[in-house]
Write a protein that holds these residues in place. Structure first.
Motif, PDB file in Angstrom:
ATOM      1  N   PHE A 199       0.983  -1.256  -0.089  1.00  0.00           N
ATOM      2  CA  PHE A 199      -0.005   0.118   0.009  1.00  0.00           C
ATOM      3  C   PHE A 199       0.828   1.225  -0.079  1.00  0.00           C
ATOM      4  N   GLY A 200       1.433   1.533  -0.991  1.00  0.00           N
ATOM      5  CA  GLY A 200       1.997   2.748  -1.316  1.00  0.00           C
ATOM      6  C   GLY A 200       3.426   2.723  -0.663  1.00  0.00           C
ATOM      7  N   GLY A 201       4.240   3.875  -0.809  1.00  0.00           N
ATOM      8  CA  GLY A 201       5.602   3.811  -0.063  1.00  0.00           C
ATOM      9  C   GLY A 201       6.703   2.901  -0.891  1.00  0.00           C
ATOM     10  N   GLY A 202       6.229   2.273  -1.938  1.00  0.00           N
ATOM     11  CA  GLY A 202       7.358   1.632  -2.553  1.00  0.00           C
ATOM     12  C   GLY A 202       6.961   0.055  -2.027  1.00  0.00           C
ATOM     13  N   PRO A 203       7.863  -0.832  -2.713  1.00  0.00           N
ATOM     14  CA  PRO A 203       7.632  -2.348  -2.353  1.00  0.00           C
ATOM     15  C   PRO A 203       7.849  -2.526  -0.626  1.00  0.00           C
ATOM     16  N   PRO A 204       7.338  -3.502  -0.222  1.00  0.00           N
ATOM     17  CA  PRO A 204       7.507  -3.676   1.193  1.00  0.00           C
ATOM     18  C   PRO A 204       8.776  -4.181   1.307  1.00  0.00           C
ATOM     19  N   PRO A 205       9.292  -4.056   2.688  1.00  0.00           N
ATOM     20  CA  PRO A 205      10.792  -4.392   2.902  1.00  0.00           C
ATOM     21  C   PRO A 205      10.789  -5.981   2.977  1.00  0.00           C
ATOM     22  N   GLY A 206       9.956  -6.803   3.080  1.00  0.00           N
ATOM     23  CA  GLY A 206      10.037  -8.065   2.763  1.00  0.00           C
ATOM     24  C   GLY A 206      10.271  -8.579   1.399  1.00  0.00           C
ATOM     25  N   ASP A 207       9.930  -7.738   0.489  1.00  0.00           N
ATOM     26  CA  ASP A 207      10.165  -8.020  -0.866  1.00  0.00           C
ATOM     27  C   ASP A 207      11.359  -7.130  -1.417  1.00  0.00           C
ATOM     28  N   VAL A 208      12.096  -6.311  -0.488  1.00  0.00           N
ATOM     29  CA  VAL A 208      13.257  -5.589  -0.847  1.00  0.00           C
ATOM     30  C   VAL A 208      14.515  -6.667  -0.332  1.00  0.00           C
ATOM     31  N   TRP A 209      14.401  -7.130   1.012  1.00  0.00           N
ATOM     32  CA  TRP A 209      15.406  -8.134   1.394  1.00  0.00           C
ATOM     33  C   TRP A 209      14.724  -9.097   2.398  1.00  0.00           C
ATOM     34  N   LYS A 210      14.901 -10.475   1.772  1.00  0.00           N
ATOM     35  CA  LYS A 210      14.257 -11.481   2.662  1.00  0.00           C
ATOM     36  C   LYS A 210      15.492 -12.054   3.095  1.00  0.00           C
ATOM     37  N   PRO A 211      15.624 -12.358   4.428  1.00  0.00           N
ATOM     38  CA  PRO A 211      16.889 -13.127   4.813  1.00  0.00           C
ATOM     39  C   PRO A 211      16.994 -14.430   4.175  1.00  0.00           C
ATOM     40  N   GLY A 212      18.039 -14.997   3.687  1.00  0.00           N
ATOM     41  CA  GLY A 212      17.983 -16.520   3.248  1.00  0.00           C
ATOM     42  C   GLY A 212      18.433 -17.511   4.210  1.00  0.00           C
ATOM     43  N   PRO A 213      18.720 -18.627   3.659  1.00  0.00           N
ATOM     44  CA  PRO A 213      19.096 -19.691   4.775  1.00  0.00           C
ATOM     45  C   PRO A 213      20.425 -19.672   5.006  1.00  0.00           C
ATOM     46  N   VAL A 214      21.210 -19.083   4.314  1.00  0.00           N
ATOM     47  CA  VAL A 214      22.623 -19.026   4.482  1.00  0.00           C
ATOM     48  C   VAL A 214      22.829 -18.228   5.548  1.00  0.00           C
ATOM     49  N   LEU A 215      22.332 -16.898   5.812  1.00  0.00           N
ATOM     50  CA  LEU A 215      22.296 -16.101   6.992  1.00  0.00           C
ATOM     51  C   LEU A 215      21.627 -16.803   8.142  1.00  0.00           C
ATOM     52  N   GLY A 216      20.399 -17.386   8.047  1.00  0.00           N
ATOM     53  CA  GLY A 216      19.790 -18.036   9.036  1.00  0.00           C
ATOM     54  C   GLY A 216      20.545 -19.251   9.790  1.00  0.00           C
ATOM     55  N   LEU A 217      21.207 -20.042   8.843  1.00  0.00           N
ATOM     56  CA  LEU A 217      22.071 -20.934   9.282  1.00  0.00           C
ATOM     57  C   LEU A 217      23.224 -20.525  10.396  1.00  0.00           C
ATOM     58  N   TRP A 218      23.647 -19.462   9.869  1.00  0.00           N
ATOM     59  CA  TRP A 218      24.940 -18.898  10.537  1.00  0.00           C
ATOM     60  C   TRP A 218      24.298 -18.271  11.871  1.00  0.00           C
ATOM     61  N   LEU A 219      23.275 -17.652  12.105  1.00  0.00           N
ATOM     62  CA  LEU A 219      22.605 -17.038  13.318  1.00  0.00           C
ATOM     63  C   LEU A 219      22.114 -18.374  14.227  1.00  0.00           C
ATOM     64  N   TRP A 220      21.609 -19.324  13.438  1.00  0.00           N
ATOM     65  CA  TRP A 220      20.728 -20.427  14.423  1.00  0.00           C
ATOM     66  C   TRP A 220      21.781 -21.548  14.427  1.00  0.00           C
ATOM     67  N   TYR A 221      22.837 -21.627  13.805  1.00  0.00           N
ATOM     68  CA  TYR A 221      23.611 -23.108  14.237  1.00  0.00           C
ATOM     69  C   TYR A 221      24.973 -22.609  14.457  1.00  0.00           C
ATOM     70  N   VAL A 222      25.700 -21.833  13.728  1.00  0.00           N
ATOM     71  CA  VAL A 222      27.230 -21.456  13.738  1.00  0.00           C
ATOM     72  C   VAL A 222      27.293 -20.582  15.239  1.00  0.00           C
ATOM     73  N   LEU A 223      26.639 -19.438  15.266  1.00  0.00           N
ATOM     74  CA  LEU A 223      26.786 -18.689  16.060  1.00  0.00           C
ATOM     75  C   LEU A 223      26.386 -19.377  17.835  1.00  0.00           C
ATOM     76  N   PRO A 224      25.286 -20.253  17.680  1.00  0.00           N
ATOM     77  CA  PRO A 224      25.007 -21.011  18.869  1.00  0.00           C
ATOM     78  C   PRO A 224      25.883 -21.849  19.509  1.00  0.00           C
ATOM     79  N   VAL A 225      26.318 -22.943  18.300  1.00  0.00           N
ATOM     80  CA  VAL A 225      27.392 -23.820  18.525  1.00  0.00           C
ATOM     81  C   VAL A 225      28.730 -23.126  19.137  1.00  0.00           C
ATOM     82  N   ALA A 226      29.011 -22.147  18.624  1.00  0.00           N
ATOM     83  CA  ALA A 226      30.283 -21.288  19.060  1.00  0.00           C
ATOM     84  C   ALA A 226      30.057 -20.890  20.581  1.00  0.00           C
TER      85      ALA A 226
END
Length: 886
Positions: A304-331
């Motif tokens: 609804f106006g203001g340009g595309p939603p932020p979720g369409d501009v950048w959506k976190p992918g599984p590469v970042l998700g696995l780093w945040l949810w696996y690598v960092l917790p393991v460390a």
């Protein structure tokens, strides 16, 4: 003679008869013409072609009240009583009005709103024609400066799928007063100042082949903020990186304090490196899923106006998700075990952490997805590289620490490479419409490290290691709590209509799903509070108390918007707020202050009373000496002997030997007002939290009732919305707890000074978090400078009142703890000389601010109607069609 007379009469009669016949024929034609033109009310309006001509009027204007370009279309046409178009109009309730396009700077503009009045249909009888009048207004997104529009006309394309019975000939007119007309394309039917028209026949080939358009331009000045903004992925990722760096700074200081001064720099560098790596990983997208044959995924986005939603501009992918949810917790899990055992992680721990990601392969094989032979080569190459790093560190490092941690370094490299490869596996995509049990199991095997890390922190926080049964129960409960929405979503059958569980039906590692992060944030704050309460006795000096205070302050800012998630961390305002608080916490609680201010944490009630009494006497001597200096001028000139003056001057000196009198007075004041008056830090923290929450109750209660949690998902299961509201409501208590618990460590010499230092850190952070919600079109539907000023002004006043009243209350409490009156500590006579003019200035500023706000609101209500915009000196003079340009 008779024949000549008759011939003469005939010659005279023929001209008269011919003239009469011509006059009769002319009158007959006039009567017939009037007869063809008069029947039917629509014929006079639509022309002389049997009601088959429609009129489309496009009015382009500048709406002064909204400060936006308004495009108003009006269609007028006649429909036969038995036509399909009239039947469709009655069924749908909306008439036809299309056939034009509007471009701004050669691109389709964003819209800020529209108006759609009810269509008017006039029909005298059931057998008579129906006259249809439709109107629609479209408001383009606010854009200050030069407005370059291109209005194109193409009714033929719009009528291709329209019902039968609509007019075949259309008169299209573009009206734009006060606009400069540029290039006009197509055969023009009419042209006048401020208007240009075409006649389009849709049934012929020429009606579709000709390009009919006109260029309009006008310079305007908008005082309101723009309603559109092109957000980029680099902006959102950079905002996330700034927030991550702010969190990493306070986390690195905490890690450095826990490991000890010998290897503090080494561990702090490793912590910052793990956080910095997340920035390039954030640019990787989501892999494509394995779809059945003849199946295609079509992404749908609604904004609804203001340009595309932020979720369409950048959506976190599984590469970042696995780093945040696996690598960092393991460390983190490995580091917590190092805190307990003082040794590197054991081999079973390293084997479990390294082998868990490989369990994805057998689950995919059982699901029918056979890995490509090249996959085994990639895994072998990564394993070889990790082993080579391990052997290299064992052989080349001379110290014993390098050899002991070589296996841990090799395992961490292996985990990082494997998770990076898993981030490109199709099973980690959230666009797969079919989710099987084996795919669910393949995803779940990579979600346990966060629960294991939080469970492993129970030992260091509580001071003793829990039993294995307790640890197992805590691990299962935390893991189930984080995965509960994903498990319920995958166990629920997807519905045919809109299913709210679709946002949680994908893997845990993609998107902005906020429930797991909310659980981790709440558990993290709870662990910090438990540790501070355990080490919050009077005189207790915990090893990590000081850095935990900074981390707790950052957690308070993270919860200022309600839901701490990747969505809020990618907002520029919240990211800058986190970074500001992380840096400001280093100033508010200086590094090493727990050592320099340790003596203040041991001050009891009796010692505090002695310090207060010494400061009051010293302050009295200082003030009396100043009064004696002023009064002694006349006494010395009259009858006071010089020896008496010297003796009395020496007796009124500030006691002490170190430094000048002013330094000794400041030192006595710091000792008197710098301690907690013999109250345990945990008790003082609770008192500060309760007081700040009570003072912030008006603003916090207003936001709790009227505002929604920022960063929320489209679907908030398990009372997540209520939890987010509660976090935003109670985040003020964290500020008060930090003030009370770390009072002796805060920068400043007096309670007012310490409260001012806290306000200098909190106030900009709260304002930065509020700015995008009032002025950025990406995060608000109606950006307004007035709303920004009101919100920031109210928030600044709220924070000022909270911090200053907190400081005054703490000063009163310190005086009461020493059995003194507040007036003995605070000179109210001097205070009044400061507060009276300051209060006058504040009242005058508040009155002016309220006047400006009320004037802005009144100006919005008293703007002239949009049809007659008022001239503005900043607008350029228009060039009308048919007139030469100046």
């Amino acid at each position: 003679m008779k024949s000549s007379a008759s011939s003469r009469a005939l010659r005279q009669w023929f001209p008269r008869a011919g003239a009469g016949a011509l006059v009769s024929l002319f009158c007959l034609f006039c009567v017939l013409g009037l007869g063809l033109a008069v029947p039917g009310p629509a014929r006079a309006a639509d022309g002389d072609d049997g009601g088959r001509t429609g009129k489309l009027t496009i009015e382009v204007e500048w709406d002064a009240s909204r400060q936006e370009v308004a495009v108003r279309e009006r269609c007028t046409y006649t429909l036969a009583p038995d036509s399909e178009a009239l039947a469709a109009l009655r069924n749908e309730g909306a008439g036809f009005c299309a056939g034009y396009t509007v471009l701004r700077d050669g691109e389709e503009p964003d819209n800020d709103g529209w108006g759609n009045p009810a269509d008017r249909v006039t029909q005298e009888s059931s057998r008579g024609p129906a006259r249809v009048e439709t109107e629609f207004v479209l408001y383009l997104a606010r854009h200050s400066g030069q407005q370059n529009l291109t209005v194109g006309v193409d009714p033929s394309s719009a009528l291709e799928d329209a019902p039968q019975g609509l007019p075949e000939v259309w008169t299209v007119e573009v009206s734009a007063p006060r606009w400069s007309f540029g290039k006009i394309r197509g055969p023009v039917a009419s042209q006048s100042p401020g208007k240009v028209g075409w006649r389009v026949t849709t049934g012929t080939k020429d009606g579709a082949d000709f390009v009919r358009s006109v260029d309009l331009s006008r310079a305007v000045k908008a005082t309101k903020p723009p309603t559109e903004r092109q957000q980029t992925r680099a902006e959102m990722v950079t905002a996330f990186a700034l927030a991550a760096c702010g969190i990493a700074v306070v986390a690195a200081l905490l890690v450095a304090r826990l490991v000890g001064p010998a290897v503090a720099r080494r561990w702090a560098t490793a912590t910052m490196l793990l956080a910095v790596i997340a920035y390039p990983l954030a640019f990787f997208g989501t892999p494509r899923p394995l779809l059945p044959p003849n199946t295609t995924m079509v992404p749908i986005s609604i904004g609804f106006g203001g340009g595309p939603p932020p979720g369409d501009v950048w959506k976190p992918g599984p590469v970042l998700g696995l780093w945040l949810w696996y690598v960092l917790p393991v460390a983190g899990w490995w580091f917590s075990r190092r805190l307990v055992t003082r040794k590197p992680p054991s081999r079973p721990v390293l084997v479990v952490s390294s082998a868990a990601p490989l369990l994805v392969l057998p689950f995919l094989t059982a699901d029918g997805v056979v890995p490509h032979p090249a996959v085994w080569g990639v895994l072998a190459a990564m394993g070889t590289y990790a082993l080579s790093v391990t052997f290299f560190l064992r052989r080349s490092t001379g110290s014993g620490a390098g050899r002991r941690w070589a296996a841990t370094a090799g395992a961490l490299i292996w985990v990082a490479l494997v998770t990076f490869w898993l981030g490109h596996v199709p099973v980690m995509s959230d666009e797969d419409p079919s989710v099987t049990g084996f795919e669910t199991a393949a995803v779940l095997v990579c979600t346990w490290p966060a629960a294991a890390w939080i469970t492993s922190l129970l030992g260091p926080v509580r001071g003793r290691t829990p039993r294995p049964v307790v640890r197992a129960v805590c691990f299962v409960v935390l893991w189930a709590l984080m995965l509960s929405p994903f498990l319920v979503a995958r166990a629920t059958e997807p519905g045919r209509a809109f299913d709210p569980w679709n946002s949680y039906r994908g893997p845990l590692f993609t998107g902005y799903t906020g429930f797991p992060l909310c659980v981790v944030a709440v558990c993290g704050v709870a662990l910090q509070l438990v540790y501070l309460f355990r080490r919050g006795r009077l005189g207790d000096r915990g090893r990590a108390v000081e850095p935990v205070g900074r981390l707790l302050l950052v957690c308070g800012v993270l919860m200022a918007l309600g839901n701490p998630s990747l969505r809020t961390l990618s907002m520029w305002g919240d990211a800058l707020a986190v970074l500001w608080v992380a840096i400001g916490s280093l100033v508010l609680i200086p590094p090493g202050s727990d050592a320099t201010a340790a003596k203040f944490r041991h001050v009891g009630r009796a010692a505090h009373a002695r310090f207060m009494d010494r400061w009051v006497r010293t302050q009295l001597l200082w003030d009396t000496r100043a009064d004696f200096q002023r009064a002694a001028r006349s006494a010395l000139a009259e009858d006071m002997p010089v020896p008496d003056f010297s003796r009395r001057w020496t007796d009124l000196d500030v006691p002490g030997r170190c430094g000048d009198p002013a330094a000794r007075l400041a030192r006595a004041k710091r000792f008197a007002l710098g301690s907690s008056a013999g109250i345990a830090p945990r008790t003082a923290g609770l008192a500060g939290a309760a007081l700040v929450q009570l003072l912030a109750l008006p603003w916090a209660g207003y936001k709790l009732i009227t505002g929604e949690a920022v960063g929320a998902d489209g679907f908030m299961p398990f009372f997540l919305d209520e939890i987010s509201r509660a976090l935003r409501f109670g985040h003020w208590a964290l500020y008060g707890f930090v003030f009370g618990y770390f009072y002796a460590l805060l920068r400043g010499r007096t309670p007012i000074g310490k409260a001012a230092a806290l306000m200098a850190v909190v106030l900009p952070a709260e304002a930065l978090s509020m700015l995008p919600l009032t002025m950025d079109p990406q995060y608000t539907r109606n950006p307004s400078w007035t709303d920004t000023a009101v919100a920031c002004g109210g928030l600044a006043g709220q924070t000022f009142v909270v911090c200053m009243v907190l400081g005054l209350f703490w000063e009163w409490w310190l005086a009461r703890a020493a059995a003194l009156k507040w007036s003995q500590v605070r000179n109210f006579r001097r205070l009044s000389s400061v507060t009276v003019p300051l209060g006058t200035v504040l009242v005058a500023a508040a009155t002016a601010f309220a006047t400006v706000v009320a004037g802005a609101w009144a100006q919005q209500e008293l703007q002239p109607p949009s049809g007659s915009p008022s001239p503005s000196p900043s607008q350029s003079a228009p060039v009308q069609p048919g007139q030469p340009a100046p």
